[in-house]
Design a protein around this motif. Structure first.
Motif, PDB file in Angstrom:
ATOM      1  N   ARG A  71     -15.832   0.774  42.458  1.00 38.27           N
ATOM      2  CA  ARG A  71     -16.536   1.469  43.548  1.00 38.27           C
ATOM      3  C   ARG A  71     -17.256   2.727  43.068  1.00 38.27           C
ATOM      4  O   ARG A  71     -17.710   3.522  43.879  1.00 38.27           O
ATOM      5  CB  ARG A  71     -15.540   1.822  44.648  1.00 38.27           C
ATOM      6  N   ASN A  72     -17.311   2.882  41.774  1.00 38.26           N
ATOM      7  CA  ASN A  72     -18.029   4.002  41.149  1.00 38.26           C
ATOM      8  C   ASN A  72     -17.546   5.370  41.653  1.00 38.26           C
ATOM      9  O   ASN A  72     -18.323   6.253  41.941  1.00 38.26           O
ATOM     10  CB  ASN A  72     -19.546   3.855  41.370  1.00 38.26           C
ATOM     11  N   ARG A  73     -16.202   5.520  41.750  1.00 34.93           N
ATOM     12  CA  ARG A  73     -15.619   6.781  42.186  1.00 34.93           C
ATOM     13  C   ARG A  73     -14.970   7.529  41.023  1.00 34.93           C
ATOM     14  O   ARG A  73     -14.302   8.530  41.223  1.00 34.93           O
ATOM     15  CB  ARG A  73     -14.565   6.550  43.274  1.00 34.93           C
ATOM     16  N   GLN A  74     -15.140   7.020  39.815  1.00 31.60           N
ATOM     17  CA  GLN A  74     -14.514   7.641  38.651  1.00 31.60           C
ATOM     18  C   GLN A  74     -15.481   8.631  38.014  1.00 31.60           C
ATOM     19  O   GLN A  74     -16.612   8.286  37.706  1.00 31.60           O
ATOM     20  CB  GLN A  74     -14.125   6.560  37.643  1.00 31.60           C
ATOM     21  N   ASP A 119      -5.860  16.315  48.278  1.00 34.48           N
ATOM     22  CA  ASP A 119      -6.774  15.192  48.052  1.00 34.48           C
ATOM     23  C   ASP A 119      -7.300  14.594  49.350  1.00 34.48           C
ATOM     24  O   ASP A 119      -8.013  13.590  49.333  1.00 34.48           O
ATOM     25  CB  ASP A 119      -6.083  14.118  47.213  1.00 34.48           C
ATOM     26  N   ASP A 129     -10.110  -0.417  41.339  1.00 33.64           N
ATOM     27  CA  ASP A 129     -10.895  -0.112  42.536  1.00 33.64           C
ATOM     28  C   ASP A 129     -11.805   1.085  42.282  1.00 33.64           C
ATOM     29  O   ASP A 129     -12.980   1.091  42.659  1.00 33.64           O
ATOM     30  CB  ASP A 129      -9.988   0.234  43.725  1.00 33.64           C
ATOM     31  N   LYS A 130     -11.263   2.110  41.636  1.00 35.08           N
ATOM     32  CA  LYS A 130     -12.008   3.341  41.375  1.00 35.08           C
ATOM     33  C   LYS A 130     -13.234   3.056  40.504  1.00 35.08           C
ATOM     34  O   LYS A 130     -14.327   3.539  40.787  1.00 35.08           O
ATOM     35  CB  LYS A 130     -11.071   4.342  40.689  1.00 35.08           C
ATOM     36  N   ASP A 145     -11.898   3.428  51.318  1.00 35.58           N
ATOM     37  CA  ASP A 145     -12.105   4.618  50.484  1.00 35.58           C
ATOM     38  C   ASP A 145     -12.061   5.911  51.287  1.00 35.58           C
ATOM     39  O   ASP A 145     -12.733   6.878  50.958  1.00 35.58           O
ATOM     40  CB  ASP A 145     -13.431   4.553  49.710  1.00 35.58           C
ATOM     41  N   ASN A 146     -11.285   5.943  52.343  1.00 31.88           N
ATOM     42  CA  ASN A 146     -11.195   7.111  53.210  1.00 31.88           C
ATOM     43  C   ASN A 146      -9.748   7.608  53.191  1.00 31.88           C
ATOM     44  O   ASN A 146      -8.894   7.066  53.894  1.00 31.88           O
ATOM     45  CB  ASN A 146     -11.641   6.740  54.624  1.00 31.88           C
TER      46      ASN A 146
END
Length: 146
Positions: free
Chosen positions: A88-91, A27, A84-85, A63-64
């Protein structure tokens, strides 16, 4: 010392992160061996800074994943990390989700057909989905983000 060796395997980026430049997991999180165990680099950085191991989750405000800058880390729980996911539109969702069988274009077509007065059964036959699925798409239970 182990701490000096650890910090020598980090580098400051132009974005302000202190990234782990040695081995990473699948990951992208930095990993190392410490006292016979494989641990995540950002957790070890926390330990070095505060003298205690972090709680179950350390969230990256940047997000790093390889970042080890403790100023970019926040302690939290799984629910915080999940929030958070989403925030932050990371899903992955919609057609970017690995299990998706429909495209956004098909979803919009289903809604268009429903708006024109077609029954869910008729939509289902034409689009090769179930009537229940057509209904859920139209009511935005599924694909509510578009």
């Amino acid at each position: 010392t182990h701490a000096e060796r650890f910090w020598s395997r980090t580098a400051r980026t132009s974005g302000g992160c202190l990234v782990w430049v040695a081995g990473k997991d699948q990951d992208g999180y930095g990993q190392l061996h410490f006292q016979g165990k494989r641990i995540l680099a950002h957790r070890y950085a926390w330990f070095l800074r505060f003298g205690v191991w972090p709680t179950a989750i350390l969230r990256h405000s940047c997000d790093n994943p390889p970042c080890c800058d403790v100023n970019h880390l926040l302690e939290g729980q799984h629910v915080d990390n999940a929030a958070d996911k989403v925030e932050r539109n990371r899903q992955a969702r919609g057609q970017t989700h690995g299990m998706a069988k429909l495209s956004a274009a098909v979803v919009l077509k289903v809604r268009e057909m429903a708006a024109s007065g077609m029954t869910y059964a008729a939509i289902a036959r034409e689009m090769s989905i179930s009537a229940q699925h057509a209904s859920a798409i139209n009511r935005r239970i599924y694909w509510g983000h578009i």
